[in-house]
Design a protein around this motif. Structure first.
Motif, short mmCIF file in Angstrom:
data_model
loop_
_atom_site.label_atom_id
_atom_site.label_comp_id
_atom_site.label_asym_id
_atom_site.label_seq_id
_atom_site.Cartn_x
_atom_site.Cartn_y
_atom_site.Cartn_z
N PHE A 17 0.84 -1.20 0.00
CA PHE A 17 0.00 0.00 0.00
C PHE A 17 0.87 1.24 0.00
CE2 PHE A 17 -2.55 3.27 2.32
CZ PHE A 17 -3.58 3.38 1.39
N THR A 18 0.50 2.20 -0.85
CA THR A 18 1.05 3.54 -0.79
C THR A 18 -0.10 4.50 -0.53
OG1 THR A 18 2.88 3.06 -2.29
CG2 THR A 18 2.27 5.36 -2.04
N GLY A 19 0.04 5.32 0.50
CA GLY A 19 -1.02 6.25 0.87
C GLY A 19 -0.52 7.67 0.92
N ALA A 20 -1.44 8.61 0.67
CA ALA A 20 -1.18 10.04 0.80
C ALA A 20 -2.21 10.60 1.77
CB ALA A 20 -1.29 10.73 -0.55
N ALA A 21 -1.77 11.46 2.68
CA ALA A 21 -2.69 12.06 3.64
C ALA A 21 -2.20 13.46 3.99
CB ALA A 21 -2.81 11.20 4.90
N GLN A 22 -3.15 14.28 4.43
CA GLN A 22 -2.85 15.65 4.83
C GLN A 22 -3.53 15.98 6.14
OE1 GLN A 22 -3.43 18.64 1.87
NE2 GLN A 22 -3.28 20.34 3.31
N GLN A 23 -2.79 16.61 7.03
CA GLN A 23 -3.35 17.16 8.26
C GLN A 23 -2.73 18.54 8.44
OE1 GLN A 23 -3.16 14.44 11.60
NE2 GLN A 23 -4.10 12.78 10.45
N GLY A 24 -3.59 19.56 8.53
CA GLY A 24 -3.10 20.92 8.51
C GLY A 24 -2.41 21.19 7.19
N SER A 25 -1.24 21.78 7.23
CA SER A 25 -0.49 22.05 6.00
C SER A 25 0.49 20.95 5.67
CB SER A 25 0.27 23.38 6.14
OG SER A 25 1.22 23.30 7.20
N ARG A 26 0.57 19.93 6.50
CA ARG A 26 1.55 18.85 6.30
C ARG A 26 0.96 17.77 5.42
NH1 ARG A 26 6.90 18.95 7.38
NH2 ARG A 26 6.35 20.12 9.27
N LYS A 27 1.71 17.36 4.39
CA LYS A 27 1.29 16.31 3.47
C LYS A 27 2.33 15.21 3.49
CE LYS A 27 -0.62 20.03 0.69
NZ LYS A 27 -0.46 20.85 -0.54
N LEU A 28 1.90 14.00 3.78
CA LEU A 28 2.81 12.88 3.90
C LEU A 28 2.48 11.78 2.89
CD1 LEU A 28 3.09 12.38 7.77
CD2 LEU A 28 4.60 13.71 6.28
N LEU A 29 3.51 11.03 2.54
CA LEU A 29 3.38 9.80 1.76
C LEU A 29 3.95 8.66 2.59
CD1 LEU A 29 4.61 11.12 -1.69
CD2 LEU A 29 2.34 10.19 -1.24
N VAL A 30 3.23 7.55 2.64
CA VAL A 30 3.69 6.36 3.35
C VAL A 30 3.51 5.16 2.43
CG1 VAL A 30 3.23 4.77 5.26
CG2 VAL A 30 3.20 7.24 5.67
N THR A 31 4.54 4.34 2.34
CA THR A 31 4.44 3.06 1.63
C THR A 31 4.81 1.95 2.59
OG1 THR A 31 4.96 4.01 -0.54
CG2 THR A 31 5.34 1.65 -0.26
N VAL A 32 4.01 0.88 2.60
CA VAL A 32 4.28 -0.33 3.39
C VAL A 32 4.20 -1.52 2.46
CG1 VAL A 32 3.50 -1.81 5.28
CG2 VAL A 32 3.37 0.69 5.52
N MET A 33 5.19 -2.39 2.51
CA MET A 33 5.23 -3.58 1.67
C MET A 33 5.33 -4.84 2.54
SD MET A 33 7.72 -2.33 -1.48
CE MET A 33 7.03 -3.55 -2.65
N ASN A 34 4.38 -5.72 2.36
CA ASN A 34 4.40 -7.09 2.89
C ASN A 34 4.55 -7.17 4.40
OD1 ASN A 34 4.46 -9.84 3.12
ND2 ASN A 34 6.16 -10.17 1.70
N PRO A 35 3.54 -6.71 5.15
CA PRO A 35 3.55 -6.94 6.60
C PRO A 35 3.57 -8.44 6.90
CG PRO A 35 1.87 -5.36 5.99
CD PRO A 35 2.35 -5.97 4.72
#
Length: 414
Positions: free
Chosen positions: A294-312
């Motif tokens: 999974f690759t996700g994008a999220a925003q809280q306030g002015s901060r924008k993050l990308l997170v990728t997780v592979m094979n838990p």
């Protein structure tokens, strides 16, 4: 047939619209397999190489967790089992923390992000295509499907919804045919990966279907997502929670439509997962070889993050979402309290001048960033009757801030 007939519900950052934190009344079924062999547990891979790519910084080429906590920084989540993961600032490109960031692993349907970022700009969304038997050749057994039928007509817009919401390999094959065929599309994707400096990525199938030697990495998938999010259409499709997809088409009768829902559980709340505050996409996947990705994008306030997780390694069908959410929580809490361990490098052709280059794409809307040079929420959203409707572009807009130097040369940033 006009793409305007398609009904959309688009997720926007929940800080702006708290009501979107509630799960939809009708949850989607479990995501179908998007590759060979269904959703069974992936085979255990070997340990990460002792030395990996140093694109983005030398620490990212080392195995294990890489993080530099400053005083007051929160500890990383203790329950992470993903073989590889990364947390990055979507705009500055700073990598806040990573684990085996350049480990080359099967990507499953997160590969569709590269497919979309490569092919989407060349196909007008209102173009209509009548599907042939040949278009559907090679769709692998066990593939996830949106329900494309031979001898039926679909707009490019419809097909992209099928790709992003239902991870439809049938839609990927039709769009690939429109792009000149599977072989050409694979070559185009590989060339685009190299332009993005996603050098861990080797493309064999455009849909992410399990294939020998088809690999990517958490670092590359994050680069690819960041590139895709420059494009208004990409943001629209990956941020759509549900839509109407064309069904049967009989002569002399109105076209039938059926509802499809995004398989991204952090967006829809399916499977007992709470929708994540500020989620904006991007793509999930699950195959026998890859496990869950999974690759996700999220925003809280002015901060924008990308997170990728592979094979838990544990936790069942929801583990990839739970670990992504935990890393988002950590990233938002740790912003400004960690020293970056690397960076997301710019494309080879990017302008790395101090001011960077504008986020150009085939559908670039200069007003989408609200007129701010450093990014921000766009103003192209409306709320009517409790339903979020996309008017002109997505709310999650990434303005590139290319670093002035170190463009993929692998210097240590710490």
């Amino acid at each position: 047939m006009s793409a305007k007939k398609t009904a959309l519900t688009v997720i926007v950052p929940a800080l702006l619209v708290p009501s979107m934190l509630m799960a939809p009344a009708h949850a989607a079924p479990s995501p179908p397999a998007d590759g060979k062999g269904g959703t069974g547990k992936a085979p255990q891979a070997a340990a990460p190489p002792a030395s990996m790519s140093t694109v983005g910084g030398t620490l990212l080429g080392q195995p294990g967790i890489q993080v530099n906590l400053l005083p007051g920084a929160p500890a990383l989540p203790a329950s992470l089992t993903g073989k590889s993961w990364i947390v990055a600032d979507a705009e500055s490109g700073e990598v806040l923390a990573a684990n085996n960031a350049h480990w080359r692993l099967p990507p499953a349907s997160t590969m569709k992000m590269l497919f979309a970022d490569t092919v989407l700009p060349g196909l007008p969304k209102d173009q209509v295509h009548k599907v042939t038997d040949k278009d559907m050749e090679g769709v692998g057994p066990g593939s996830s499907l949106v329900g494309v039928k031979e001898d039926h007509e679909y707009s490019v817009h419809d097909l992209w919804l099928g790709v992003f919401l239902r991870s439809g390999n049938d839609a990927v094959h039709v769009l690939s045919a429109m792009n000149g065929g599977i072989e050409k599309t694979v070559k185009d994707m590989q060339a685009h990966a190299e332009e993005l400096q996603a050098l861990d990525t080797h493309v064999v199938s455009p849909d992410g279907y399990d294939a020998p030697d088809q690999v990517s990495s958490a670092y590359d998938l994050t680069l690819i997502a960041r590139s895709g999010l420059q494009k208004q259409d990409f943001r629209e499709y990956c941020g759509t929670a549900e839509a109407k997809f064309p069904g049967r088409q009989e002569p002399g009768k109105p076209r039938e439509y059926f509802e499809i829902q995004n398989t991204n559980r952090l967006m829809t709340g399916a499977g007992g997962i709470s929708p994540y505050k500020g989620i904006a996409g991007v793509k999930n996947g699950n195959t026998t070889m890859a496990g869950a990705t999974f690759t996700g994008a999220a925003q809280q306030g002015s901060r924008k993050l990308l997170v990728t997780v592979m094979n838990p390694g544990s936790g069942g069908a929801n583990s990839v979402y739970e670990e992504t959410a935990a890393l988002f929580d950590w990233g938002f809490a740790a912003a400004g309290k960690v020293k970056p361990v690397g960076e997301l490098v710019p494309p080879k052709s990017a302008d790395a001048s101090p001011h960077g280059s504008p986020a150009q794409s085939h559908d670039h809307d200069p007003s989408a960033a609200g007129g701010e040079s450093s990014g921000g929420i766009g103003t192209a959203l409306g709320v009517a009757g409790g339903v979020i409707a996309l008017l002109a572009g997505g709310a999650y807009v990434v303005n590139r801030r290319w670093p002035r130097s170190r463009r993929g040369r692998g210097e240590d940033l710490v």
